[in-house]
Design an enzyme around this catalytic site. Structure first.
Site, PDB file in Angstrom:
ATOM      1  N   TYR A  67      -2.255  -1.449  10.520  1.00  0.00           N
ATOM      2  CA  TYR A  67      -2.389  -1.875   9.107  1.00  0.00           C
ATOM      3  C   TYR A  67      -1.221  -1.309   8.226  1.00  0.00           C
ATOM      4  CZ  TYR A  67      -4.093  -1.422   4.147  1.00  0.00           C
ATOM      5  OH  TYR A  67      -4.146  -1.503   2.880  1.00  0.00           O
TER       6      TYR A  67
ATOM      7  N   SER B  36       1.019  -1.297   0.013  1.00  0.00           N
ATOM      8  CA  SER B  36       0.066  -0.046  -0.070  1.00  0.00           C
ATOM      9  C   SER B  36       0.971   1.100   0.056  1.00  0.00           C
ATOM     10  CB  SER B  36      -0.896   0.068   1.319  1.00  0.00           C
ATOM     11  OG  SER B  36      -1.488   1.398   1.294  1.00  0.00           O
TER      12      SER B  36
HETATM   13  P1  NAD Z   1     -11.450  -6.099  -0.298  1.00  0.00           P
HETATM   14  O1  NAD Z   1     -11.888  -6.112   0.843  1.00  0.00           O
HETATM   15  O2  NAD Z   1     -12.142  -6.230  -1.611  1.00  0.00           O
HETATM   16  O3  NAD Z   1     -10.126  -7.452  -0.320  1.00  0.00           O
HETATM   17  C1  NAD Z   1      -9.916  -7.893   0.698  1.00  0.00           C
HETATM   18  C2  NAD Z   1     -10.059  -9.245   0.929  1.00  0.00           C
HETATM   19  O4  NAD Z   1      -9.314  -9.865   2.098  1.00  0.00           O
HETATM   20  C3  NAD Z   1     -11.509  -9.706   1.587  1.00  0.00           C
HETATM   21  O5  NAD Z   1     -12.274  -9.837   0.418  1.00  0.00           O
HETATM   22  C4  NAD Z   1     -11.386 -10.662   2.441  1.00  0.00           C
HETATM   23  O6  NAD Z   1     -11.973 -11.965   1.804  1.00  0.00           O
HETATM   24  C5  NAD Z   1      -9.945 -10.976   2.683  1.00  0.00           C
HETATM   25  N1  NAD Z   1      -9.735 -11.060   3.913  1.00  0.00           N
HETATM   26  C6  NAD Z   1      -9.831 -10.110   4.939  1.00  0.00           C
HETATM   27  N2  NAD Z   1      -9.479 -10.759   6.019  1.00  0.00           N
HETATM   28  C7  NAD Z   1      -9.399 -12.245   5.879  1.00  0.00           C
HETATM   29  C8  NAD Z   1      -9.015 -13.491   6.762  1.00  0.00           C
HETATM   30  N3  NAD Z   1      -8.995 -13.155   8.285  1.00  0.00           N
HETATM   31  N4  NAD Z   1      -8.863 -14.483   6.121  1.00  0.00           N
HETATM   32  C9  NAD Z   1      -8.998 -14.716   4.924  1.00  0.00           C
HETATM   33  N5  NAD Z   1      -9.233 -13.602   4.038  1.00  0.00           N
HETATM   34  C10 NAD Z   1      -9.403 -12.443   4.654  1.00  0.00           C
HETATM   35  O7  NAD Z   1     -10.432  -4.951  -0.375  1.00  0.00           O
HETATM   36  P2  NAD Z   1      -9.165  -4.489  -1.472  1.00  0.00           P
HETATM   37  O8  NAD Z   1      -9.169  -2.901  -1.158  1.00  0.00           O
HETATM   38  O9  NAD Z   1      -9.452  -5.214  -2.795  1.00  0.00           O
HETATM   39  O10 NAD Z   1      -8.072  -5.116  -0.656  1.00  0.00           O
HETATM   40  C11 NAD Z   1      -7.066  -6.142  -1.470  1.00  0.00           C
HETATM   41  C12 NAD Z   1      -5.753  -5.502  -1.030  1.00  0.00           C
HETATM   42  O11 NAD Z   1      -5.460  -4.367  -1.340  1.00  0.00           O
HETATM   43  C13 NAD Z   1      -5.385  -5.461   0.463  1.00  0.00           C
HETATM   44  O12 NAD Z   1      -4.317  -6.085   1.021  1.00  0.00           O
HETATM   45  C14 NAD Z   1      -5.355  -4.224   1.114  1.00  0.00           C
HETATM   46  O13 NAD Z   1      -4.753  -3.838   1.883  1.00  0.00           O
HETATM   47  C15 NAD Z   1      -4.768  -3.554  -0.387  1.00  0.00           C
HETATM   48  N6  NAD Z   1      -5.053  -2.034  -0.477  1.00  0.00           N
HETATM   49  C16 NAD Z   1      -5.961  -1.631  -0.714  1.00  0.00           C
HETATM   50  C17 NAD Z   1      -6.451  -0.232  -0.777  1.00  0.00           C
HETATM   51  C18 NAD Z   1      -7.675   0.421  -0.910  1.00  0.00           C
HETATM   52  O14 NAD Z   1      -7.594   1.849  -1.023  1.00  0.00           O
HETATM   53  N7  NAD Z   1      -8.776  -0.225  -1.217  1.00  0.00           N
HETATM   54  C19 NAD Z   1      -5.210   0.580  -1.072  1.00  0.00           C
HETATM   55  C20 NAD Z   1      -4.083   0.068  -0.766  1.00  0.00           C
HETATM   56  C21 NAD Z   1      -4.030  -1.168  -0.656  1.00  0.00           C
END
Ligand code: NAD
Ligand code: MG
Length: 285
Positions: free
Chosen positions: A191, A178
């Site tokens: 986080y 991130s």
């Molecule tokens: P999202 O909620 O669609 O995806 C995250 C997924 O992680 C969830 O769908 C869930 O099934 C899974 N998860 C959470 N806790 C879990 C657990 N205990 N066991 C198994 N699975 C679990 O959201 P996203 O934003 O697409 O996130 C994907 C990645 O992108 C993450 O690593 C997040 O940190 C990163 N990210 C997101 C953003 C943003 O702004 N959305 C920014 C930077 C990084």
């Protein structure tokens, strides 16, 4: 020129882990737009957090590029079935692996099940994560600190360790970090610390696995419109989400997936140990 949604966004508080089908606007994971061109023909990919958001966009892109995919997720069965539907519509197979990656047994089992079904892993995308917003240090429960590290970084170590024996030379590991990895948002303290750890872990692992021909990279997204956001941030933060970026809006998951395709495909054969930003113009140096 693409015309993706800009803030302000409506209030829409959800509980963790969030349900993509209830989001407004509906995140664009490339369902009707991503075009493949055989860049991942017959590869096998394991994607954690593949039910929704960035993981779904990667699953759809990989399938349209010719890969079979296994997706791990917590318990969002409807979101996961929707991802599987798009993968199968692309003529590829999708294995669904629900369960909590805070548990070591689940980390080992998603690798086992994937290898049982598909025989090997060519691309491992460690993308699942947990976050929660807190205004003060005192507000952060000790258990939540540990849980955040278990899910975001300890699971990543365990999954990599279990998967590598099933990954041949030419395989690729992609870890989702991130912009918080080097520019921590104070309300996301635990986080952000895990995201720094992921960037560092990735750079070290790339050096360890180089002699086996396995590449390891991380992707550092800026604000992306996904269930993670509406289930862990306040309505006030959601309202202006992405506004502070030079492009003035959040990215959609489909705008992040192309870099995962490059890193997972043979075109990325000399790219390892690197961190890619997808930030809407926010500098990461
Ligand atoms: P999202 O909620 O669609 O995806 C995250 C997924 O992680 C969830 O769908 C869930 O099934 C899974 N998860 C959470 N806790 C879990 C657990 N205990 N066991 C198994 N699975 C679990 O959201 P996203 O934003 O697409 O996130 C994907 C990645 O992108 C993450 O690593 C997040 O940190 C990163 N990210 C997101 C953003 C943003 O702004 N959305 C920014 C930077 C990084
Ligand atoms: Mg989800």
């Amino acid at each position: 020129m693409t015309d993706y949604p800009k803030p302000p966004f409506k209030p829409q508080q959800q509980t963790v882990p969030g349900d993509q089908s209830r989001m407004d606007p509906y995140p664009d994971c490339g369902e009707t737009t991503y075009k493949g061109s055989g860049r991942m023909s017959n590869k096998i990919a394991l994607i954690t957090g593949g039910d929704s958001g960035i993981g779904r966009a990667v699953a759809i892109a990989y399938a349209r590029e010719g890969a079979d995919v296994a997706i791990s997720y917590l318990d969002e069965h409807e979101d996961a079935k929707e991802t599987a539907r798009w993968v199968e519509e692309a003529g590829r197979q999708c294995l669904l692996l629900p369960g909590d990656l805070a548990e070591k047994t689940q980390c080992l089992s998603i690798v086992d099940e994937t290898v049982k079904k598909f025989g090997r892993i060519d691309v491992l995308v460690n993308n699942a994560a947990f976050q929660m917003s807190h205004k003060t240090l005192e507000e952060i429960p000790d258990e939540e600190w540990v849980k955040t590290f278990d899910i975001n970084i300890t699971a990543m170590f365990r999954i990599c360790k279990a998967a590598v024996p099933h990954m041949a030379a030419g395989s690729s590991i992609i870890n989702t970090s991130s912009v918080n990895s080097d520019s921590p948002k104070p309300t996301l303290l635990p986080y952000a610390a895990t995201k720094g750890a992921i960037a560092n872990f990735t750079a070290g692992l790339a050096q360890l696995l180089g002699e086996r021909g396995i590449r390891v990279n991380s992707v550092a997204p800026g604000p992306i419109w996904t269930p993670l956001i509406v289930s862990t941030m306040t309505d006030e933060d959601v309202k202006s989400f992405g506004e502070e970026t030079p492009l003035g809006r959040p990215g959609q998951p489909v705008e992040v997936s192309p870099i995962y395709v490059l890193l997972g495909s043979d075109e990325g054969s000399y790219i390892s140990g690197t961190r890619y930003g997808v930030t809407g113009g926010k500098p990461i140096l």
